[in-house]
Motif scaffolding. Structure first.
Motif, short mmCIF file in Angstrom:
data_model
loop_
_atom_site.label_atom_id
_atom_site.label_comp_id
_atom_site.label_asym_id
_atom_site.label_seq_id
_atom_site.Cartn_x
_atom_site.Cartn_y
_atom_site.Cartn_z
N PRO A 83 0.85 -1.19 0.00
CA PRO A 83 0.00 0.00 0.00
C PRO A 83 0.89 1.26 0.00
CG PRO A 83 -0.76 -1.59 1.63
CD PRO A 83 0.59 -2.07 1.15
N ARG A 87 -3.19 -0.94 -2.99
CA ARG A 87 -4.62 -0.74 -2.74
C ARG A 87 -5.30 -0.13 -3.96
NH1 ARG A 87 -4.00 2.33 1.23
NH2 ARG A 87 -3.86 0.67 2.77
N LYS A 88 -4.64 0.84 -4.60
CA LYS A 88 -5.23 1.48 -5.77
C LYS A 88 -5.44 0.47 -6.89
CE LYS A 88 -3.19 3.32 -9.23
NZ LYS A 88 -2.39 4.10 -10.20
N ARG A 90 -5.47 -2.90 -6.81
CA ARG A 90 -6.37 -4.01 -6.48
C ARG A 90 -7.83 -3.53 -6.49
NH1 ARG A 90 -5.64 -9.53 -3.60
NH2 ARG A 90 -7.77 -10.08 -3.17
N THR A 91 -8.07 -2.32 -5.99
CA THR A 91 -9.42 -1.79 -5.99
C THR A 91 -9.94 -1.62 -7.41
OG1 THR A 91 -9.05 -0.62 -3.90
CG2 THR A 91 -10.88 0.14 -5.26
N LEU A 92 -9.09 -1.10 -8.29
CA LEU A 92 -9.49 -0.91 -9.68
C LEU A 92 -9.75 -2.24 -10.37
CD1 LEU A 92 -7.05 1.98 -10.64
CD2 LEU A 92 -9.54 2.10 -10.77
N SER A 94 -10.47 -5.08 -8.98
CA SER A 94 -11.59 -5.78 -8.35
C SER A 94 -12.92 -5.33 -8.93
CB SER A 94 -11.59 -5.55 -6.84
OG SER A 94 -10.44 -6.12 -6.25
N GLN A 95 -13.00 -4.08 -9.42
CA GLN A 95 -14.24 -3.60 -10.03
C GLN A 95 -14.60 -4.41 -11.28
OE1 GLN A 95 -14.28 0.56 -10.89
NE2 GLN A 95 -13.65 1.17 -8.84
N THR A 98 -15.14 -9.15 -10.57
CA THR A 98 -16.01 -9.33 -9.43
C THR A 98 -16.47 -10.78 -9.27
OG1 THR A 98 -18.01 -8.92 -10.75
CG2 THR A 98 -16.93 -6.99 -9.77
N VAL A 219 -11.42 4.81 -9.82
CA VAL A 219 -11.53 5.12 -8.39
C VAL A 219 -11.03 6.54 -8.19
CG1 VAL A 219 -10.73 4.59 -6.06
CG2 VAL A 219 -11.29 2.73 -7.63
N ASP A 220 -11.89 7.39 -7.65
CA ASP A 220 -11.53 8.80 -7.40
C ASP A 220 -10.96 9.46 -8.64
OD1 ASP A 220 -12.33 8.49 -4.74
OD2 ASP A 220 -10.33 7.87 -4.09
N ILE A 346 -4.10 -8.73 2.74
CA ILE A 346 -4.42 -7.91 1.57
C ILE A 346 -4.01 -8.58 0.27
CG2 ILE A 346 -4.23 -5.78 2.90
CD1 ILE A 346 -1.54 -5.27 1.49
#
Length: 403
Positions: A83, A87-88, A90-92, A94-95, A98, A219-220, A346
């Motif tokens: 991180p 995090r950035k 994996r979050t992207l 993961s969208q 799914t 994301v953001d 994570i």
């Protein structure tokens, strides 16, 4: 069904398992003088290392050999990141990747398995790896990414080169890894180039595939760069493909050695998921995970300085008497089964649901199709280099068709 040891003896896996078991005798944390690394082998310790990313970094770039083509690949390989960048990404990702997307693949996976088994329907003996375990995940991942059918063979060729393991010794050191990186760099370069071209085509003409969804994940206000998508696609090819291949082969090999195990699953397919989890515990495809100490730490009573290589040994942790009842036995009904094969924290494997789904469908249809299924000859089983991955390269089986 429980067995202290499978009844037939494929020597390589038994030797490997004995080695993992012997690591426990050296203590939960100990220094491996031969490899020059600290080994963490108990379940609690391995879980703690994998969950404490501030102390135990996944970024091994300062310790590992460098190679230009792999440096390009690492830009999207969030498995080797900490991180906040991890995090950035994996979050992207993961969208687009799914649980709903994965579960929606079930009908297509059934179609692929059926077609692959149809191709060996008239044979009493075939290589399970060549017929099913290798092509199934390659086809699924290629289709998921929107890769045209005529290019699916490229994915198989690339994976074969990346996991060949001929240049890596049984206990791989940094010199082995350096030689291996240089040898397979042209393949990585070809793969990176192909995927980048595919991304550009999808950017110009998006579809309903994972590549197109990755291009639009946000994301953001931040989206993935093309090279980051290349890294993730390569990661999905590498980890997503070979894990399923290894799991399918290891499942048949392990259960063949337990009298009545395959027949029991054929009679009660609802038991297949638990059996697969036990095979994952027993033979983790990637039994060791490396970490770098980001700061000095006391681990198991030992003072370990910063920038030291730590090996979290999943294979040994999965046999911890403090966490598992009778861990040196294969119990296809084991529950609960908190193995660490897919990691912890994570970095828990994002592709685990897909690997489980492919293996579950593959084993179920295999047992439905064939009234009997057995390893034809243990002398003809060919293993992969366990320093690269624990799995079989060739697994000849003999079958009789269900009526």
């Amino acid at each position: 069904m429980t067995s202290k040891q499978p009844s037939v003896s494929p020597l390589l896996f038994d030797t490997l398992i004995d080695r993992w078991q012997s690591l426990r005798d050296k203590g939960p944390v100990h220094h491996d003088e031969t490899l020059g690394v600290w080994q963490v082998v108990d379940h609690e310790g391995v879980a703690a290392v994998l969950s404490d990313h501030a102390t135990f970094s996944s970024d091994m770039s300062s310790l590992a050999p460098t190679q230009e083509d792999f440096d390009t690949f690492r830009q999207g390989n969030f498995v080797g990141m900490d991180p906040p960048h991890h995090r950035k990404l994996r979050t992207l990702v993961s969208q687009a990747f799914t649980p709903r997307v994965v579960q929606g693949l079930a009908p297509r996976i059934e179609d692929v398995v059926t077609r692959l088994l149809d191709e060996v329907a008239g044979r009493d003996r075939f290589d399970l790896v060549e017929a099913l375990a290798n092509p199934l995940p390659v086809i699924v991942i290629a289709e998921l990414l929107g890769v045209p059918p005529e290019d699916h063979r490229l994915f198989h060729e690339w994976a074969s080169v990346l996991f060949d393991g001929e240049l890596v010794g049984e206990s791989a050191d940094m010199d082995d890894l350096g030689r291996a990186l240089e040898a397979i760099a042209p393949t990585v370069r070809e793969m990176n180039g192909y995927v980048l071209d595919h991304i550009r085509r999808r950017r110009a003409d998006p579809g309903d595939d994972l590549t197109s969804r990755l291009l639009h994940a946000e994301v953001d206000g931040v989206r993935l760069a093309d090279q980051e998508i290349v890294g993730f696609v390569a990661l999905l090819l590498v980890a997503g493909h070979i894990t399923t291949t290894a799991l399918l082969g290891n499942t048949v090999l392990t259960l063949d050695r337990l009298p009545g195990a395959l027949d029991g699953l054929r009679a009660d397919p609802d038991r297949i998921p638990a059996a697969l989890e036990e095979v994952l515990r027993w033979l983790p495809p990637f039994p060791e995970v490396g970490r770098r100490t980001a700061r000095p730490v006391v681990l198991g009573g030992h003072e370990i300085p910063a920038d030291t290589l730590i090996t979290a040994h999943l294979g040994a942790a999965n046999r911890d008497f403090a966490r598992f009842t009778d861990p040196d036995a294969v119990d296809v009904g084991r529950s609960p089964n908190p193995h660490l094969t897919f990691g912890h924290g994570i970095h828990f494997c994002l592709g685990a649901p897909l690997a489980r789904l492919e293996a579950r469908i593959g084993v179920r249809l295999l047992l439905e199709r064939f009234a009997t299924l057995a390893v034809a000859s243990y002398d003809d089983v060919e293993y992969r280099n366990p320093a690269v991955i624990v799995g079989v390269r060739h697994l000849p089986v003999e079958v009789t068709r269900a009526r």
